[in-house]
Design an enzyme around this catalytic site. Sequence first.
Site, PDB file in Angstrom:
ATOM      1  N   LYS A 126     123.506   2.306  58.499  1.00 56.35           N
ATOM      2  CA  LYS A 126     124.739   3.525  59.381  1.00 56.35           C
ATOM      3  C   LYS A 126     125.810   3.136  58.886  1.00 56.35           C
ATOM      4  O   LYS A 126     126.473   2.371  59.210  1.00 56.35           O
ATOM      5  CB  LYS A 126     124.655   3.136  59.991  1.00 56.35           C
ATOM      6  CG  LYS A 126     124.651   3.550  62.129  1.00 56.35           C
ATOM      7  CD  LYS A 126     124.419   3.096  63.289  1.00 56.35           C
ATOM      8  CE  LYS A 126     124.583   4.110  64.044  1.00 56.35           C
ATOM      9  NZ  LYS A 126     124.283   3.401  65.247  1.00 56.35           N
TER      10      LYS A 126
ATOM     11  N   ASP B 129     119.350   3.222  76.224  1.00 59.52           N
ATOM     12  CA  ASP B 129     119.360   4.338  75.392  1.00 59.52           C
ATOM     13  C   ASP B 129     117.985   4.626  74.672  1.00 59.52           C
ATOM     14  O   ASP B 129     117.762   5.005  73.629  1.00 59.52           O
ATOM     15  CB  ASP B 129     120.529   4.799  74.942  1.00 59.52           C
ATOM     16  CG  ASP B 129     120.742   5.544  74.300  1.00 59.52           C
ATOM     17  OD1 ASP B 129     120.064   6.699  75.125  1.00 59.52           O
ATOM     18  OD2 ASP B 129     121.753   6.539  73.006  1.00 59.52           O
TER      19      ASP B 129
END
Length: 238
Positions: free
Chosen positions: A12, A151
């Site tokens: 990432k 989330d």
Amino acid sequence: AHLHSGELVAIKVQRPGMAPLLTLDALLFNMIGGQLKRFAKARKDLLVAVNEIVRHMFDEIDYVLEGKNAERFAILYSQGSGGEGRTSIKVPKVYWTYTRKSILALEWIDGIKLTDAERISKANLNRKKMIDEGLYCSLRQLLEDGFFHADPHPGNLVATEDGSLAYFDFGMMGDIPRHYRVGLIQMLVHYVNRDPLGLANDFHSLGFVPEGTDLHAVATALSVAFGDGRRQSNDFQV
């Protein structure tokens, strides 16, 4: 990517210039929140909410913090799970040697989106067990340990080929203090027992209703919402 050892990893990489952009967003949020409070007679805690949003925005771009969150989540909910009759919770391993504040290296985990019913059927996964495990893990997050994934949308929660549930993206996490966890448990008990006054007191202790509210009036409204008790679920607004 592949490490020199041959291990497959997910990398990432943060888009350059995110911190200045978020700083500008934070200033705009505060300006808008201040104007709403001044001219629209918004609730007095509006700026508190804005500041909380801004804090999470900056937390999400700190990949070292995200890695620590992933490891904490794994210790609490992944280790020791997967007993008889229960699927397991998986969390990707963090490769700290290759992780920095703007680069995160994680174990690669293949998975099936929970919205992909066709692939789940082809993999012969036990949907009920996965639902039970997901619910159990969620309740532990909210009521037992208090450290929760804030989330968990279908892009961050997938099913693996062996029927486990894998969580991703630990940038947005939350902590529920013990007082609130106990309050939530009491609220669930009072709701199940159809105890409107007890539920009204729970709302007050959790801060859902402001100081000075007539709790007996809240309890009366809840009694009406409960109806005759024959309905399986209730929607109500106080």
